[in-house]
Design a protein around this motif. Structure first.
Motif, mmCIF file in Angstrom:
data_model
loop_
_atom_site.group_PDB
_atom_site.id
_atom_site.type_symbol
_atom_site.label_atom_id
_atom_site.label_comp_id
_atom_site.label_asym_id
_atom_site.label_seq_id
_atom_site.Cartn_x
_atom_site.Cartn_y
_atom_site.Cartn_z
ATOM 1 N N ALA A 14 0.833 -1.207 0.000
ATOM 2 C CA ALA A 14 0.000 0.000 0.000
ATOM 3 C C ALA A 14 0.868 1.258 0.000
ATOM 4 C CB ALA A 14 -0.921 -0.008 1.212
ATOM 5 N N PHE A 15 1.951 1.233 0.767
ATOM 6 C CA PHE A 15 2.881 2.366 0.740
ATOM 7 C C PHE A 15 3.567 2.469 -0.624
ATOM 8 C CE2 PHE A 15 2.941 2.610 5.485
ATOM 9 C CZ PHE A 15 2.789 3.985 5.593
ATOM 10 N N ASP A 16 3.976 1.329 -1.167
ATOM 11 C CA ASP A 16 4.699 1.333 -2.446
ATOM 12 C C ASP A 16 3.824 1.808 -3.601
ATOM 13 O OD1 ASP A 16 6.966 0.482 -1.197
ATOM 14 O OD2 ASP A 16 6.724 -1.637 -1.742
ATOM 15 N N ALA A 17 2.510 1.719 -3.426
ATOM 16 C CA ALA A 17 1.591 2.202 -4.464
ATOM 17 C C ALA A 17 1.533 3.730 -4.492
ATOM 18 C CB ALA A 17 0.199 1.626 -4.240
ATOM 19 N N ASN A 18 2.191 4.369 -3.522
ATOM 20 C CA ASN A 18 2.246 5.828 -3.447
ATOM 21 C C ASN A 18 3.700 6.273 -3.421
ATOM 22 O OD1 ASN A 18 -0.717 6.937 -2.737
ATOM 23 N ND2 ASN A 18 -0.408 4.937 -1.764
ATOM 24 N N ASP B 86 8.929 6.202 5.303
ATOM 25 C CA ASP B 86 10.208 6.181 6.000
ATOM 26 C C ASP B 86 10.046 6.464 7.493
ATOM 27 O OD1 ASP B 86 11.593 5.570 3.714
ATOM 28 O OD2 ASP B 86 12.113 7.645 3.245
ATOM 29 N N VAL B 87 8.980 7.165 7.857
ATOM 30 C CA VAL B 87 8.716 7.413 9.273
ATOM 31 C C VAL B 87 8.093 6.187 9.916
ATOM 32 C CG1 VAL B 87 7.392 8.814 10.908
ATOM 33 C CG2 VAL B 87 8.466 9.890 8.925
ATOM 34 N N THR B 88 7.235 5.511 9.163
ATOM 35 C CA THR B 88 6.468 4.401 9.719
ATOM 36 C C THR B 88 7.199 3.071 9.638
ATOM 37 O OG1 THR B 88 4.456 5.538 8.997
ATOM 38 C CG2 THR B 88 4.230 3.226 9.616
ATOM 39 N N LEU B 89 7.955 2.849 8.571
ATOM 40 C CA LEU B 89 8.552 1.542 8.328
ATOM 41 C C LEU B 89 10.059 1.633 8.163
ATOM 42 C CD1 LEU B 89 5.995 0.287 5.646
ATOM 43 C CD2 LEU B 89 5.867 0.007 8.126
ATOM 44 N N ASP B 90 10.733 0.571 8.605
ATOM 45 C CA ASP B 90 12.179 0.478 8.480
ATOM 46 C C ASP B 90 12.505 -0.722 7.591
ATOM 47 O OD1 ASP B 90 14.903 -0.428 10.698
ATOM 48 O OD2 ASP B 90 14.910 0.768 8.864
ATOM 49 N N ASP C 240 -7.946 4.528 1.909
ATOM 50 C CA ASP C 240 -6.518 4.283 1.671
ATOM 51 C C ASP C 240 -5.658 5.311 2.405
ATOM 52 O OD1 ASP C 240 -7.249 2.192 0.042
ATOM 53 O OD2 ASP C 240 -6.970 3.289 -1.840
ATOM 54 N N GLU C 241 -6.121 6.548 2.408
ATOM 55 C CA GLU C 241 -5.374 7.610 3.083
ATOM 56 C C GLU C 241 -5.349 7.384 4.590
ATOM 57 O OE1 GLU C 241 -2.819 10.684 2.418
ATOM 58 O OE2 GLU C 241 -4.012 9.662 0.885
ATOM 59 N N ARG C 242 -6.471 6.974 5.150
ATOM 60 C CA ARG C 242 -6.522 6.685 6.591
ATOM 61 C C ARG C 242 -5.545 5.570 6.938
ATOM 62 N NH1 ARG C 242 -10.024 8.488 10.146
ATOM 63 N NH2 ARG C 242 -9.903 6.611 11.425
ATOM 64 N N ARG C 243 -5.466 4.574 6.082
ATOM 65 C CA ARG C 243 -4.584 3.445 6.389
ATOM 66 C C ARG C 243 -3.134 3.889 6.513
ATOM 67 N NH1 ARG C 243 -3.660 -2.166 2.899
ATOM 68 N NH2 ARG C 243 -2.728 -3.329 4.635
#
Length: 442
Positions: free
Chosen positions: A289-293, A300-304, A385-388
């Motif tokens: 879902a992140f990669d689709a944006n 980068d803040v949420t995932l490492d 999607d934005e909320r997620r």
């Protein structure tokens, strides 16, 4: 935002009774002899701590945002009758903590002559029952500071709709009318009550009632010093809590304070992969879902990055700050997204709705969605999607899927609706001889 320091050492010595509704902070003077209910009100705030980690786990690991690795914790990732095995780990502490908060709030509501104290107590009671209903559905209702120890009829679970209409909504209405708009020392405020009321109506599917309350917060928050932080990286993290303008209400955590979910509600342990029960907790579906944006700064803040998986670091533990993270109950971006959703469900054109998301997306390094979605269904999806992505690992995802009726579509499987709620703690069913009943399917 300052911490609410709770000088109630006796609170840590509470022992179990036959049911959690009977528990009260020990060593308090009787209500008749009290003239200052600050300590009792602080107890109502304090007990919210024990609900933090269970809420974090239920909201994320039940959904398509996070995974468990080790049995029996993998029960969160499957939908069958096995989940009561987690009662002692999650559902019991959650249930106990919230009913203790309710009991303390009841004491303040019935006995304090301070209108602000009563308003805060009603907010906390409403927040507690809202969490209980989201998690369990029908629940026991106690509005007395001294519930009967012999009348078991008061333990019978009440329909969730009645809890909403007879307790949660009236309490939030009263709190909203009583409390100040400005947030002081992290306590409940008018906009916390009104924002939560809007969210409550959204969970009830009453978008018409939700819209004006969410609009009032979105349009009036700035006058109370509530506004979006300029950078997403400044929204979360213990180092960013002082002076944070976006957080409307949070449950405040100190590593030095133990609680129902000891030690110190370290919800972040589950997110960063410190616990072997979730070595790589992030679901690949969230990564996709992140990669689709492309270019979304929130990733980068949420995932490492970690090979083909990632680990959540939205709540970094470095510098000894991990155990100091407050749990965000309500922040402005959440309210803005709910407001946009309510407008869309009420038939407002996409050209009016989507610009509301611009500030949230701009700070994420993304462009406006205006013109990219036209129909109500398309707008509904882009808001979801934005909320997620905006609220990942803040405990919303599973409850959003349930309230929007998108569990099956987003989870990619057909799930029996019995498993949309969680099992009542087994100890409560047994201790009451079945007066408190178990949810269907468990």
């Amino acid at each position: 935002m300052k911490k609410i320091y709770i000088l109630l050492g006796s609170l840590f010595l509470i022992t179990a009774c036959s049911t959690d509704l009977e528990q009260a902070p020990p060593n308090f003077a009787s209500a008749d002899s009290l003239t200052d209910f600050n300590g009792v009100l602080n107890a109502a705030y304090f007990y919210q701590l024990g609900a933090v980690t269970p809420m974090a786990v239920m909201g994320e690991f039940r959904s398509d945002n996070a995974l468990m690795d080790e049995d029996p914790y993998t029960d969160f990732d499957v939908f069958n009758s096995n989940l009561p095995s987690q009662s002692d780990q999650f559902f019991g502490p959650f249930y106990t903590a919230l009913y203790k908060s309710i009991l303390s709030a009841n004491n303040v509501i019935e006995n304090s002559e301070n209108a602000i104290q009563v308003g805060e107590a009603k907010f906390l009671r409403a927040l507690s029952y809202f969490k209980l209903v989201m998690v369990f559905g029908d629940v026991t209702v106690n509005l007395s500071p001294t519930p009967s120890l012999t009348d078991t009829s008061i333990l019978v679970r009440q329909p969730a709709s009645d809890v909403y209409n007879n307790v949660i909504i009236p309490d939030l209405m009263d709190a909203m009318a009583t409390l100040n708009a400005t947030i002081v020392d992290g306590r409940a405020s008018k906009y916390a009550a009104q924002g939560l009321l809007g969210k409550v109506y959204m969970h009830m599917g009453d978008y018409v009632s939700a819209e004006p309350h969410l609009a009032a917060v979105v349009n009036g928050a700035a006058s109370a010093g509530i506004m979006l932080e300029e950078n997403f990286s400044e929204v979360v993290g213990a180092a960013n809590e002082v002076g944070n303008t976006e957080i409307i209400f949070s449950t405040q955590i100190l590593s030095s304070i133990t609680d129902e979910y000891s030690p110190a509600s370290r919800f972040w342990n589950w997110y960063v992969g410190d616990d072997s029960k979730a070595d790589d907790p992030v679901d690949p579906d969230l990564i996709a879902a992140f990669d689709a944006n492309p270019g979304d700064l929130r990733k980068d803040v949420t995932l490492d990055a970690s090979n083909s998986y990632v680990k959540a670091v939205k709540f970094p533990k470095e510098g000894g700050l991990g155990s100091e993270h407050d749990w965000i109950e309500l922040r402005l971006a959440d309210v803005i997204l709910l407001y946009a959703e309510a407008l869309n469900e009420n038939g407002t054109p996409a050209a009016t709705v989507l610009p509301l998301l611009d500030d949230i997306r701009e700070r994420a390094g993304l462009t406006s969605l205006t013109g990219t979605a036209i129909t109500q269904a398309e707008v509904r999806q882009v808001i979801a999607d934005e909320r997620r992505l905006e609220l990942a690992f803040e405990g919303h995802r599973w409850f959003d899927l349930v309230r929007t009726g998108t569990v099956n579509a987003e989870m990619g499987q057909t799930i029996n609706s019995d498993y949309y709620v969680f099992p009542i703690p087994v100890s409560e069913v047994l201790a009451t001889g079945g007066v408190i009943t178990q949810n269907s399917g468990y």
